[in-house]
Design a protein around this motif. Sequence first.
Motif, mmCIF file in Angstrom:
data_model
loop_
_atom_site.group_PDB
_atom_site.id
_atom_site.type_symbol
_atom_site.label_atom_id
_atom_site.label_comp_id
_atom_site.label_asym_id
_atom_site.label_seq_id
_atom_site.Cartn_x
_atom_site.Cartn_y
_atom_site.Cartn_z
ATOM 1 N N UNK A 42 11.904 14.058 -8.711
ATOM 2 C CA UNK A 42 10.851 13.209 -9.289
ATOM 3 C C UNK A 42 10.139 12.357 -8.229
ATOM 4 N N UNK A 43 10.424 12.623 -6.945
ATOM 5 C CA UNK A 43 9.729 11.911 -5.858
ATOM 6 C C UNK A 43 8.800 12.875 -5.127
ATOM 7 N N UNK A 44 7.814 12.319 -4.436
ATOM 8 C CA UNK A 44 6.837 13.165 -3.753
ATOM 9 C C UNK A 44 7.362 13.616 -2.392
ATOM 10 N N UNK A 45 7.743 14.887 -2.321
ATOM 11 C CA UNK A 45 8.212 15.466 -1.058
ATOM 12 C C UNK A 45 7.569 16.824 -0.852
ATOM 13 N N UNK B 84 8.262 4.018 -5.302
ATOM 14 C CA UNK B 84 7.017 4.385 -5.987
ATOM 15 C C UNK B 84 5.769 4.116 -5.172
ATOM 16 N N UNK B 85 5.934 3.938 -3.867
ATOM 17 C CA UNK B 85 4.763 3.698 -3.027
ATOM 18 C C UNK B 85 4.770 4.572 -1.802
ATOM 19 N N UNK B 86 5.685 5.529 -1.744
ATOM 20 C CA UNK B 86 5.794 6.336 -0.536
ATOM 21 C C UNK B 86 5.664 7.812 -0.879
ATOM 22 N N UNK B 87 5.049 8.553 0.033
ATOM 23 C CA UNK B 87 5.095 10.011 -0.061
ATOM 24 C C UNK B 87 5.754 10.525 1.215
ATOM 25 N N UNK C 66 0.839 -1.205 0.000
ATOM 26 C CA UNK C 66 0.000 0.000 0.000
ATOM 27 C C UNK C 66 0.870 1.250 0.000
ATOM 28 N N UNK C 67 0.214 2.391 -0.188
ATOM 29 C CA UNK C 67 0.932 3.651 -0.065
ATOM 30 C C UNK C 67 1.437 3.818 1.367
ATOM 31 N N UNK D 23 3.013 6.659 4.142
ATOM 32 C CA UNK D 23 3.238 8.067 4.419
ATOM 33 C C UNK D 23 4.427 8.167 5.374
ATOM 34 N N UNK E 156 0.665 8.573 9.904
ATOM 35 C CA UNK E 156 2.086 8.398 9.582
ATOM 36 C C UNK E 156 2.488 6.934 9.723
ATOM 37 N N UNK E 157 3.036 6.398 8.623
ATOM 38 C CA UNK E 157 3.464 4.997 8.639
ATOM 39 C C UNK E 157 4.906 4.855 9.084
ATOM 40 N N UNK F 185 6.859 13.659 3.905
ATOM 41 C CA UNK F 185 6.680 14.983 4.483
ATOM 42 C C UNK F 185 7.831 15.232 5.443
#
Lengths: 135, 221
Positions: free
Chosen positions: B97-100, B69-72, B42-43, B45, B116-117, B74
């Motif tokens: 190119x990554x989600x930050x 490709x499965x993490x965002x 799963x995604x 966080x 938060x994971x 913060x």
Amino acid sequence: MKFLTTNFLKCSVKACDTSNDNFPLQYDGSKCQLVQDESIEFNPEFLLNIIERVDWNAVLSVASDLGNTALPPSKPVFPATADQLSEEDMTILRDLHTLLIQTSISEGEMKCRNCGHVYYIKNSIPNLLLPPHLA
Amino acid sequence: MLATPYIKCDYDKVYEPAEDSFLLLDSLEKEQQFLNERFHSHLSVVCELGPGSGIITTFMLQHGIPSKNKSIYFALDINPWALEATHATAKLNACQDKFLDTVQSDLTSSLRNKEIDVLVFNPPYVPADNVPMVPSFKDDIDEWVDLALLGGADGMVVTNKVLKNLDIILSPNGVAYILFCARNKPEEVVKGMKEKHGWKAELVEHRKAGWEVLSVYKFYR
Ligand SMILES: C[S@@+](CC[C@H](N)C(=O)[O-])C[C@H]1O[C@@H](n2cnc3c(N)ncnc32)[C@H](O)[C@@H]1O
Ligand SMILES: [Zn+2]
Ligand SMILES: [Zn+2]
């Protein structure tokens, strides 16, 4: 700050945690400046995982604050794996990629719907720090 | 050995990576498989508290920790300069190119509860009379940097706020990696977390750094 981040930010005021109005924050559409950032590539599998996780009502709420009322009222449903996606699914996913990941708020403000505290976004960085009398 | 990010920051404004930062990198490297197995379907966080230069968040971005490709990600710091530095470091290491996203925040107060994971925190852990006051202006540069190290009584005032709320900070499957120095009395802290609050807690890495002994513990359910 990317649109998707609005799905995770709440009011920092501790007392607002017991209210249901501390999330999502209410974005002021007239003050929010939106920019498109294309540095993250479209990846259908990543999008599927994101959509599974997001709070769709919060997506709708913030999108409408920012003037986008074209989203489906309930969370779109997709096949479990990326290789089963139809052309139509891909179109929807691409649109959501554009909205959730490529759309950033570079300048703007938002407030808590419970306590009314206003937070600011500058240079794409939201400031959720409270002044000392509220911290 | 996973490569360490390239860092070029103004250390008058943000904490300069040191043994504590590197011990966390080594800990995350060691935990890479555990995290990947836990979060691959799963995604996830990820939230780093106090990223400073951004070295740890960038390391996770670079190496796809917990999963590619499965993490965002913060990164939340109280110091406004750290947020700019973290974006700059991610960019310097080709991670645009990554989600930050970075957020100016007092600990996790600005993030929704139980989302938060993976939480990572190299806190201000040095014992001091007080935790410094939050400066009024962004240009009070020296005062922002003081917040990086001084942790009040036992160096635990800031860390304790996180530990006390860990239950509402982490997702049900969440894991936290937190750094301690010996003067924080980590064994006692960990014992309390296990016995009074029912957490699983394990030592991931420890190392002598000068006259300090640093350790990283992980907390999960
Ligand atoms: C020891 S430095 C670690 C910096 C970086 N993560 C590293 O390992 O090199 C601690 C960081 O925590 C930040 N910090 C201190 N108090 C904080 C708080 N209440 N909320 C968020 N960040 C805080 C400081 O600004 C600093 O960047
Ligand atoms: Zn509020
Ligand atoms: Zn030993």
